[in-house]
Write a protein that holds these residues in place. Structure first.
Motif, mmCIF file in Angstrom:
data_model
loop_
_atom_site.group_PDB
_atom_site.id
_atom_site.type_symbol
_atom_site.label_atom_id
_atom_site.label_comp_id
_atom_site.label_asym_id
_atom_site.label_seq_id
_atom_site.Cartn_x
_atom_site.Cartn_y
_atom_site.Cartn_z
ATOM 1 N N PRO A 79 -7.428 -6.595 -5.660
ATOM 2 C CA PRO A 79 -8.483 -6.894 -4.691
ATOM 3 C C PRO A 79 -8.298 -6.078 -3.407
ATOM 4 C CG PRO A 79 -7.517 -8.905 -5.580
ATOM 5 C CD PRO A 79 -6.656 -7.782 -6.043
ATOM 6 N N VAL A 80 -9.347 -5.982 -2.633
ATOM 7 C CA VAL A 80 -9.347 -5.149 -1.420
ATOM 8 C C VAL A 80 -8.241 -5.562 -0.461
ATOM 9 C CG1 VAL A 80 -10.684 -4.488 0.612
ATOM 10 C CG2 VAL A 80 -11.810 -4.656 -1.607
ATOM 11 N N GLU A 81 -8.053 -6.883 -0.262
ATOM 12 C CA GLU A 81 -7.054 -7.337 0.716
ATOM 13 C C GLU A 81 -5.635 -6.964 0.289
ATOM 14 O OE1 GLU A 81 -8.244 -10.942 -1.864
ATOM 15 O OE2 GLU A 81 -9.215 -9.250 -0.843
ATOM 16 N N LEU A 82 -5.370 -6.975 -1.021
ATOM 17 C CA LEU A 82 -4.045 -6.585 -1.502
ATOM 18 C C LEU A 82 -3.848 -5.073 -1.405
ATOM 19 C CD1 LEU A 82 -3.482 -8.864 -4.651
ATOM 20 C CD2 LEU A 82 -2.838 -9.271 -2.273
ATOM 21 N N ASP A 87 -1.326 -0.490 1.363
ATOM 22 C CA ASP A 87 -1.494 0.757 2.118
ATOM 23 C C ASP A 87 -0.636 0.777 3.377
ATOM 24 O OD1 ASP A 87 -3.209 1.829 0.288
ATOM 25 O OD2 ASP A 87 -5.045 1.269 1.358
ATOM 26 N N THR A 88 -0.361 -0.399 3.953
ATOM 27 C CA THR A 88 0.486 -0.433 5.160
ATOM 28 C C THR A 88 1.896 0.040 4.852
ATOM 29 O OG1 THR A 88 1.132 -2.773 4.824
ATOM 30 C CG2 THR A 88 -0.851 -2.357 6.142
ATOM 31 N N TRP A 89 2.377 -0.239 3.632
ATOM 32 C CA TRP A 89 3.712 0.222 3.225
ATOM 33 C C TRP A 89 3.704 1.729 2.964
ATOM 34 C CZ3 TRP A 89 7.765 -2.898 3.733
ATOM 35 C CH2 TRP A 89 7.519 -4.285 3.799
ATOM 36 N N ILE A 90 2.651 2.224 2.340
ATOM 37 C CA ILE A 90 2.558 3.654 2.017
ATOM 38 C C ILE A 90 2.453 4.482 3.290
ATOM 39 C CG2 ILE A 90 1.146 5.401 0.862
ATOM 40 C CD1 ILE A 90 0.397 3.223 -1.195
ATOM 41 N N ARG A 91 1.636 4.029 4.242
ATOM 42 C CA ARG A 91 1.457 4.779 5.493
ATOM 43 C C ARG A 91 2.750 4.825 6.306
ATOM 44 N NH1 ARG A 91 -3.545 1.970 5.774
ATOM 45 N NH2 ARG A 91 -2.624 0.523 7.293
ATOM 46 N N ALA A 92 3.502 3.721 6.292
ATOM 47 C CA ALA A 92 4.729 3.652 7.093
ATOM 48 C C ALA A 92 5.917 4.319 6.408
ATOM 49 C CB ALA A 92 5.063 2.190 7.395
ATOM 50 N N HIS A 93 5.770 4.661 5.117
ATOM 51 C CA HIS A 93 6.905 5.223 4.368
ATOM 52 C C HIS A 93 6.421 6.390 3.503
ATOM 53 C CE1 HIS A 93 7.904 0.986 5.221
ATOM 54 N NE2 HIS A 93 9.123 1.449 5.419
ATOM 55 N N LYS A 94 5.990 7.459 4.152
ATOM 56 C CA LYS A 94 5.426 8.596 3.436
ATOM 57 C C LYS A 94 6.492 9.390 2.667
ATOM 58 C CE LYS A 94 1.446 9.046 6.492
ATOM 59 N NZ LYS A 94 0.705 9.897 7.441
ATOM 60 N N ASN A 95 7.747 9.252 3.083
ATOM 61 C CA ASN A 95 8.821 9.979 2.396
ATOM 62 C C ASN A 95 9.506 9.119 1.330
ATOM 63 O OD1 ASN A 95 9.854 8.278 4.428
ATOM 64 N ND2 ASN A 95 11.782 9.425 4.521
ATOM 65 N N TYR A 96 8.918 7.966 0.996
ATOM 66 C CA TYR A 96 9.466 7.066 -0.019
ATOM 67 C C TYR A 96 8.733 7.251 -1.344
ATOM 68 C CZ TYR A 96 12.192 4.147 3.275
ATOM 69 O OH TYR A 96 13.109 3.677 4.179
ATOM 70 N N TYR A 146 11.772 -4.275 -2.372
ATOM 71 C CA TYR A 146 10.655 -4.940 -3.053
ATOM 72 C C TYR A 146 9.830 -5.696 -2.011
ATOM 73 C CZ TYR A 146 7.678 -8.168 -5.369
ATOM 74 O OH TYR A 146 6.549 -8.858 -5.724
ATOM 75 N N ALA A 147 8.509 -5.658 -2.149
ATOM 76 C CA ALA A 147 7.611 -6.428 -1.287
ATOM 77 C C ALA A 147 6.456 -6.973 -2.114
ATOM 78 C CB ALA A 147 7.076 -5.572 -0.147
ATOM 79 N N ASP A 148 6.145 -8.251 -1.945
ATOM 80 C CA ASP A 148 4.973 -8.842 -2.598
ATOM 81 C C ASP A 148 3.708 -8.106 -2.168
ATOM 82 O OD1 ASP A 148 6.320 -10.704 -4.076
ATOM 83 O OD2 ASP A 148 5.753 -12.443 -2.846
ATOM 84 N N MET A 149 2.693 -8.182 -2.989
ATOM 85 C CA MET A 149 1.441 -7.488 -2.694
ATOM 86 C C MET A 149 0.694 -8.087 -1.509
ATOM 87 S SD MET A 149 0.643 -4.778 -4.558
ATOM 88 C CE MET A 149 -1.129 -4.686 -4.840
ATOM 89 N N ASP A 150 0.955 -9.359 -1.193
ATOM 90 C CA ASP A 150 0.291 -9.981 -0.043
ATOM 91 C C ASP A 150 1.156 -9.924 1.210
ATOM 92 O OD1 ASP A 150 2.143 -11.746 -1.046
ATOM 93 O OD2 ASP A 150 0.925 -13.537 -0.741
ATOM 94 N N VAL A 151 2.090 -8.979 1.235
ATOM 95 C CA VAL A 151 2.951 -8.755 2.397
ATOM 96 C C VAL A 151 2.541 -7.442 3.057
ATOM 97 C CG1 VAL A 151 5.311 -8.248 3.145
ATOM 98 C CG2 VAL A 151 4.892 -10.063 1.476
ATOM 99 N N THR A 152 2.316 -7.462 4.365
ATOM 100 C CA THR A 152 1.982 -6.236 5.088
ATOM 101 C C THR A 152 3.210 -5.725 5.832
ATOM 102 O OG1 THR A 152 1.176 -7.569 6.954
ATOM 103 C CG2 THR A 152 -0.457 -6.754 5.393
ATOM 104 N N CYS A 153 3.284 -4.417 5.967
ATOM 105 C CA CYS A 153 4.399 -3.772 6.660
ATOM 106 C C CYS A 153 4.096 -3.680 8.153
ATOM 107 C CB CYS A 153 4.625 -2.378 6.076
ATOM 108 S SG CYS A 153 5.927 -1.453 6.906
#
Length: 302
Positions: A79-82, A87-96, A146-153
């Motif tokens: 879903p959009v909210e997940l 995306d907050t994890w991807i944006r904050a960790h581009k080298n991961y 590991y981070a749940d899908m409903d967790v924001t970075c």
């Protein structure tokens, strides 16, 4: 009539035997796991700790990997909210390296490297119990976070990785309410024997605890993971974050899609324990006073 009574007697005896076996088996396990801490399934010696093994294999840092899981229960895409939360994890960790696991990908990993786990994985009737296994297996194999899908970075994890490295810690977890540690966000070095003990112990915890919520948390979920920590002989390898500390890095929105009526009832009792305890004491006092008054009244009449 006599035959019916005899049949009821035997039915009652059989039911009583099953209840006794259930209580003896499950309560015994819970006492050993959470009170006595005697369910140790890790070798204990001077060179057996992950601290020693990590130095030997130069794997002392938590990997730059972030694992997340999506099981398509209602839709093939999250879903959009997940998606926004991920995306907050991807944006904050581009080298991961970022993994989004599903049942197909985890079964591929399992069949290639851990085929002994597949039978117990398929034995779980509820999807969230299988999802918990994915958390432990993916982070065991690759290491990382590991981070749940409903967790924001909220903050990049490099600082936390460095903090764990400086303190010579190879597992990062955080405390949760009301007790124990959570499995919604954690970090670990690759092939860590703590997670191996978590995976190896699954057949012992695979029991029936009557209701869906305890069936999940006690067999594969957060309480199960906490129990494995309590029985782990090298607890000095852990960096345990307080709730306000972990809030610097992430925010859990508690989607709780798997929670049923029993989970809601338990959470209600936990969150209102003081009020309910006070109300119970008040009711007991009222009943005691009422009984004493009736007893005194009956004595007066006689």
């Amino acid at each position: 009539m006599k035959t019916v009574r005899v049949n009821l007697y035997y039915i009652g005896c059989i039911a009583g035997i099953f209840v006794f076996i259930f209580l003896f088996r499950n309560l015994g396990y819970l006492i050993k796991e959470f009170a006595l801490h005697v369910n140790v399934n890790v070798e204990v010696c001077d060179t057996c700790s992950m601290r020693h093994k990590n130095k030997l294999h130069n794997t002392e840092r938590i990997s730059n990997v972030i694992h997340q899981i999506y099981f398509p229960l209602k839709s093939k895409t999250p879903p959009v909210e997940l998606t926004k939360a991920r995306d907050t994890w991807i944006r904050a960790h581009k080298n991961y390296t970022h993994y989004l696991w599903n049942e197909t990908s985890i079964l591929k990993l399992m069949r290639e490297h851990y085929p002994h786990l597949e039978p117990i994985y398929h034995s779980y009737d509820y999807w969230v119990r299988r999802l918990n296994i994915v958390k432990y297996l993916s982070t065991y194999h690759y290491g990382g976070w590991y981070a749940d899908m409903d967790v924001t970075c909220k903050h990049n994890l490099d600082e936390l990785t460095e903090r764990a490295f400086r303190q010579n810690k190879s597992v990062v977890q955080h405390l949760t309410f009301p007790v124990g540690t959570s499995n919604d966000f954690f970090g670990v070095t690759p092939r860590h024997q703590f997670l191996k003990s978590v995976l190896d112990h699954l057949p012992n915890s695979n029991r029936w605890f009557i209701f869906p919520y305890p069936n999940t948390v006690l067999t594969t979920g957060t309480t199960y993971l906490w129990g494995r920590y309590l029985n782990y002989p090298y607890q000095d390898e852990f960096l345990i974050l307080e709730q306000n500390d972990v809030a610097t890095y992430m925010q859990h929105h508690h989607d709780s899609t798997w929670h049923g009526w029993d989970a809601l009832l338990i959470r209600f009792f936990v969150h209102h324990f003081k009020q309910l305890f006070g109300l119970t004491i008040l009711i007991v006092l009222v009943l005691v006073i009422h009984c004493l008054k009736r007893s005194h009244s009956n004595k007066t009449i006689t």
